[in-house]
Design a protein around this motif. Structure first.
Motif, PDB file in Angstrom:
ATOM      1  N   ALA B 204      -0.052   1.629   9.537  1.00  0.00           N
ATOM      2  CA  ALA B 204      -0.131   2.413   8.777  1.00  0.00           C
ATOM      3  C   ALA B 204      -0.591   2.046   7.153  1.00  0.00           C
ATOM      4  CB  ALA B 204       0.559   3.389   8.721  1.00  0.00           C
ATOM      5  N   LEU B 205      -0.142   1.049   6.953  1.00  0.00           N
ATOM      6  CA  LEU B 205       0.267   0.711   5.534  1.00  0.00           C
ATOM      7  C   LEU B 205       0.008  -0.873   5.337  1.00  0.00           C
ATOM      8  CD1 LEU B 205       0.755   2.011   2.679  1.00  0.00           C
ATOM      9  CD2 LEU B 205       3.110   1.412   2.847  1.00  0.00           C
ATOM     10  N   LEU B 206      -0.639  -1.110   4.166  1.00  0.00           N
ATOM     11  CA  LEU B 206      -0.657  -2.502   3.867  1.00  0.00           C
ATOM     12  C   LEU B 206      -0.039  -2.655   2.180  1.00  0.00           C
ATOM     13  CD1 LEU B 206      -4.417  -3.400   4.547  1.00  0.00           C
ATOM     14  CD2 LEU B 206      -2.574  -4.233   5.862  1.00  0.00           C
ATOM     15  N   ASP B 207       0.793  -3.936   2.123  1.00  0.00           N
ATOM     16  CA  ASP B 207       1.088  -4.080   0.753  1.00  0.00           C
ATOM     17  C   ASP B 207       0.237  -4.547  -0.202  1.00  0.00           C
ATOM     18  OD1 ASP B 207       1.111  -6.712   0.906  1.00  0.00           O
ATOM     19  OD2 ASP B 207       3.078  -7.022   1.547  1.00  0.00           O
ATOM     20  N   HIS B 208       0.591  -4.889  -1.406  1.00  0.00           N
ATOM     21  CA  HIS B 208      -0.433  -5.064  -2.466  1.00  0.00           C
ATOM     22  C   HIS B 208      -1.142  -6.487  -2.424  1.00  0.00           C
ATOM     23  CE1 HIS B 208       2.879  -7.335  -3.716  1.00  0.00           C
ATOM     24  NE2 HIS B 208       2.087  -8.119  -4.803  1.00  0.00           N
ATOM     25  N   GLU B 209      -0.678  -7.244  -1.235  1.00  0.00           N
ATOM     26  CA  GLU B 209      -1.399  -8.269  -1.035  1.00  0.00           C
ATOM     27  C   GLU B 209      -1.804  -8.399   0.299  1.00  0.00           C
ATOM     28  OE1 GLU B 209       1.411 -11.849  -1.141  1.00  0.00           O
ATOM     29  OE2 GLU B 209       1.215 -12.090  -3.515  1.00  0.00           O
ATOM     30  N   GLY B 210      -2.160  -7.446   1.049  1.00  0.00           N
ATOM     31  CA  GLY B 210      -2.926  -6.980   2.047  1.00  0.00           C
ATOM     32  C   GLY B 210      -1.845  -7.159   3.526  1.00  0.00           C
ATOM     33  N   LEU B 219       3.459   1.495  -1.056  1.00  0.00           N
ATOM     34  CA  LEU B 219       2.119   2.113  -1.330  1.00  0.00           C
ATOM     35  C   LEU B 219       2.078   2.179  -2.726  1.00  0.00           C
ATOM     36  CD1 LEU B 219      -0.511   3.654  -0.593  1.00  0.00           C
ATOM     37  CD2 LEU B 219       0.833   5.751  -0.480  1.00  0.00           C
ATOM     38  N   ALA B 220       3.101   2.646  -3.588  1.00  0.00           N
ATOM     39  CA  ALA B 220       3.107   2.812  -4.888  1.00  0.00           C
ATOM     40  C   ALA B 220       2.962   1.700  -5.593  1.00  0.00           C
ATOM     41  CB  ALA B 220       4.512   3.646  -5.354  1.00  0.00           C
ATOM     42  N   ALA B 221       3.625   0.440  -5.105  1.00  0.00           N
ATOM     43  CA  ALA B 221       3.609  -0.675  -5.676  1.00  0.00           C
ATOM     44  C   ALA B 221       2.078  -1.432  -5.499  1.00  0.00           C
ATOM     45  CB  ALA B 221       4.658  -1.578  -4.965  1.00  0.00           C
ATOM     46  N   GLY B 222       1.181  -0.643  -5.304  1.00  0.00           N
ATOM     47  CA  GLY B 222      -0.193  -1.352  -5.186  1.00  0.00           C
ATOM     48  C   GLY B 222      -0.915  -1.475  -3.741  1.00  0.00           C
ATOM     49  N   GLY B 223      -0.134  -1.018  -2.858  1.00  0.00           N
ATOM     50  CA  GLY B 223      -0.712  -1.222  -1.368  1.00  0.00           C
ATOM     51  C   GLY B 223      -1.656  -0.354  -0.942  1.00  0.00           C
ATOM     52  N   ALA B 224      -2.229  -0.520   0.223  1.00  0.00           N
ATOM     53  CA  ALA B 224      -3.197   0.445   0.608  1.00  0.00           C
ATOM     54  C   ALA B 224      -2.922   1.127   1.844  1.00  0.00           C
ATOM     55  CB  ALA B 224      -4.557  -0.233   0.629  1.00  0.00           C
ATOM     56  N   LEU B 225      -3.360   2.466   2.269  1.00  0.00           N
ATOM     57  CA  LEU B 225      -3.004   2.940   3.497  1.00  0.00           C
ATOM     58  C   LEU B 225      -4.384   2.296   4.322  1.00  0.00           C
ATOM     59  CD1 LEU B 225      -2.781   6.746   2.460  1.00  0.00           C
ATOM     60  CD2 LEU B 225      -1.065   5.387   3.334  1.00  0.00           C
ATOM     61  N   ARG B 226      -4.284   2.639   5.940  1.00  0.00           N
ATOM     62  CA  ARG B 226      -5.264   1.966   6.587  1.00  0.00           C
ATOM     63  C   ARG B 226      -5.827   3.287   7.120  1.00  0.00           C
ATOM     64  NH1 ARG B 226      -3.074  -2.889  10.100  1.00  0.00           N
ATOM     65  NH2 ARG B 226      -5.379  -3.259  10.252  1.00  0.00           N
ATOM     66  N   ALA B 227      -7.235   2.926   7.451  1.00  0.00           N
ATOM     67  CA  ALA B 227      -8.139   3.889   8.144  1.00  0.00           C
ATOM     68  C   ALA B 227      -7.453   4.098   9.634  1.00  0.00           C
ATOM     69  CB  ALA B 227      -9.543   3.784   7.973  1.00  0.00           C
ATOM     70  N   PHE B 228      -7.534   5.310  10.141  1.00  0.00           N
ATOM     71  CA  PHE B 228      -7.150   5.438  11.665  1.00  0.00           C
ATOM     72  C   PHE B 228      -8.187   4.714  12.484  1.00  0.00           C
ATOM     73  CE2 PHE B 228      -9.098   8.509  14.526  1.00  0.00           C
ATOM     74  CZ  PHE B 228     -10.149   8.937  13.544  1.00  0.00           C
ATOM     75  N   GLY B 229      -7.924   4.426  13.710  1.00  0.00           N
ATOM     76  CA  GLY B 229      -8.842   4.130  14.737  1.00  0.00           C
ATOM     77  C   GLY B 229     -10.054   2.956  14.382  1.00  0.00           C
ATOM     78  N   GLY B 230      -9.332   1.873  13.696  1.00  0.00           N
ATOM     79  CA  GLY B 230     -10.154   0.823  13.571  1.00  0.00           C
ATOM     80  C   GLY B 230     -11.516   1.055  12.940  1.00  0.00           C
ATOM     81  N   HIS B 231     -12.478   0.678  13.271  1.00  0.00           N
ATOM     82  CA  HIS B 231     -13.782   0.519  12.646  1.00  0.00           C
ATOM     83  C   HIS B 231     -14.542   1.945  12.769  1.00  0.00           C
ATOM     84  CE1 HIS B 231     -15.243  -0.329  16.676  1.00  0.00           C
ATOM     85  NE2 HIS B 231     -16.376  -0.074  16.413  1.00  0.00           N
ATOM     86  N   LYS B 232     -14.096   2.644  13.787  1.00  0.00           N
ATOM     87  CA  LYS B 232     -14.585   3.879  14.164  1.00  0.00           C
ATOM     88  C   LYS B 232     -14.002   4.956  13.071  1.00  0.00           C
ATOM     89  CE  LYS B 232     -15.072   2.959  18.995  1.00  0.00           C
ATOM     90  NZ  LYS B 232     -14.788   3.473  20.319  1.00  0.00           N
TER      91      LYS B 232
END
Lengths: 361, 361
Positions: B204-210, B219-232
């Motif tokens: 569900a989540l990546l840190d600030h270095e991906g 997340l608050a430390a510069g991470g990013a959520l991931r989109a559901f369901g891969g490329h779709k």
């Protein structure tokens, strides 16, 4: 394994059209369907390419596809219309539906066309891309007449592979074109993997007892594909099954169990009523740059929906479409059964096409 | 941890409306927004419930939300219309948009309403459910003004959590209502998990270095959520970002970086123009039975989109809505700052509501 021989798209359209004529299609419909199928090969979706004539032949022989039927506009009322495919070629019906929705969306700002009694419409992305070329946001979805996907939390076949496609006009013809099956992996790819003994990815398939498997042959043995994206992708598939199945009259596949027919719903919105298309193009370019720059490293790539298809189309238009020998012999065998001669569909690449020669050196 | 105290929905609507009035909302808008927010609590989506007044307070104070602004119909043309939210309450604008699309869809068969300058519209499912109640197939999607999701193949924040909702009329008010974030996990849930020290699910989540992480605080430390369901799912998010962002004029979040505003697109189709609604209800019942029967075992359940919400609504309407003490004190603190007295929002459950007493025994 040797590189598959490549053929120019126009040669494959000729070959496909002749086989379709052999199946009973009038020349104009044969060329329309052939062009649509080979269009899928051009953008890299060989599973939706001219190989489908083998499946279509079975439907024609089974009486499910009437090869000389022509789609017509059953009714048009306000922004809505219904196209009747008369169980002919789905691509004929989808071509008519797309032309109608472009006309209706320009008049009413928004439009919907539903396709009833339609066979396989081919690659949904083709139709929404045509809408984007006309300045429309296009949506298309269909149920797929054959329950082969288990819903989230379940193990039994209740859903079709129910694809969803969505487009937005982009700059210089680089439209956003999203087109995906709501199954993790398209059924056709699993069938192909079973023939070649390849494994399917983790999470894509359940065996006949509902256990996760990577053996492609477990599908034919009573297994089920899984919907993509957990409950979200499964929910999309349920909505497609019910909305497309009911609006088109095709009914959900698990209820009819017919195994064929694409109940298809098209929606279109005239973007220019809301925002200048030049502004859309400018922001699209800027946004594409941000997406590309989001890649983890220079070795990886983030692609926009439709971008890989655009690249493949350029490459294959220049270098030809690779045709594995098994696909070629399958089509040749069908042609022979139909008494159709395919002299140009030889082992060696055709060298009479100047454009191809120039570009493949 | 003790069971959270439960409150009747009408008490929570009163409480919420009074806080919103304290923020400057006229009484009628305060009650409309309060009813919409508590409606999300009723169906179990507490992340979209009255807790949102804390966020709204920040927007009002920051000048992003004009508490006494009223949405109006900017224009209506054929099947299309534009609602201007004037940066007031998104629920007011969405209520107007939904009423307008029902009217337009009945007249034209299909309709689209786009919402510009709108704040948070709440739970998208509410609006498509209202459309289904009017016999329409409803679609709604919005970009969410704040890039926090990495696209498939990428690690940087380029997309919002961009939800998508879709409904079809069902039997006896049991409509199909699909409503999901295109992020694996909604941002609000990750913020909540960070506060309580809970982990977020794998993927569900990546840190600030991906790098993949399950630490919510990343997340608050510069991470990013991931989109559901891969490329779709990622592709769906891209289409929502561009279509909703451009049609509404809100622009993609990664370009404006505003952090607020829901550019929202509504689409509706008058189902009865295509198929009798009684037939839809009958097939829906049959199809629901097939879905339920697809469960792997009697201990597991396959649910229709919207089914868990319908069950929760029945349960909470009878037993009250559980309010964790932290949520209650947060709202009480805000109310105190605003000089709003909330005598009924006590530690103990309110017992003056006869219906609640009767049903909770």
């Amino acid at each position: 394994m040797p590189e598959p021989t490549r053929y120019p798209a126009d040669v494959l359209v000729d070959v496909t059209a002749r086989v379709l004529e052999g199946l009973g299609a009038p020349t104009d419909l044969a060329r329309l369907v052939g062009g649509s199928l080979v269009g899928s090969n051009l953008v890299g979706h060989d599973s939706h390419g001219f190989i489908r004539v083998l499946e279509y032949a079975g439907w024609v022989r089974g009486g499910h596809l009437v090869p000389d039927a022509r789609a017509n506009l059953a009714w048009s009322d306000g922004g809505t219309a219904m196209v009747d495919g008369h169980w002919g070629w789905g691509q004929d019906a989808a071509t008519l539906a797309t032309a109608q929705i472009i006309e209706n969306a320009r008049e009413h700002g928004v439009a919907s066309v539903v396709l009833t009694r339609g066979n396989h419409v081919g690659r949904l992305g083709e139709w929404v891309e045509t809408m984007a070329s006309a300045g429309l946001m296009g949506i298309a979805f269909c149920n797929t007449g054959g329950a082969v996907v288990a819903p989230y939390g379940g193990t039994k076949r209740v859903l079709g592979t129910n694809p969803y496609a969505w487009s937005m006009p982009g700059p210089d013809g680089d439209h956003l074109v999203l087109d995906f099956s709501t199954a993790v992996v398209a059924a056709g790819k699993v069938v192909l993997a079973a023939m070649s003994g390849d494994a399917v990815p983790d999470g894509a398939l359940l065996d006949h007892e509902g256990r996760p498997t990577t053996h492609a042959s477990d599908l034919a043995a009573g297994g089920a594909l899984r919907a993509f994206g957990g409950h979200k992708g499964s929910g999309l598939s349920v909505l497609i099954e019910m909305a497309a199945g009911m609006l088109s009259g095709t009914l959900p596949a698990a209820i009819t169990d017919s195994g064929y027919g694409n109940g298809t719903v098209f929606l279109a919105l005239d973007v220019a009523r809301f925002v200048d298309l030049d502004a859309v193009a400018a922001v699209s370019r800027q946004f594409a740059g941000l997406l590309h720059a989001a890649a983890a490293s220079p070795d990886e790539a983030v692609l926009l929906p439709g971008e890989v298809e655009t690249r493949t189309r350029l490459e294959r238009a220049a270098a030809g479409i690779p045709v594995p020998s098994g696909v070629r012999s399958g089509v040749r065998d069908l042609a022979a059964e139909l008494g159709v001669d395919l002299p140009e569909f030889h082992e060696e690449p055709v060298t009479t096409n100047g454009a191809l020669d120039d570009q493949t050196g």
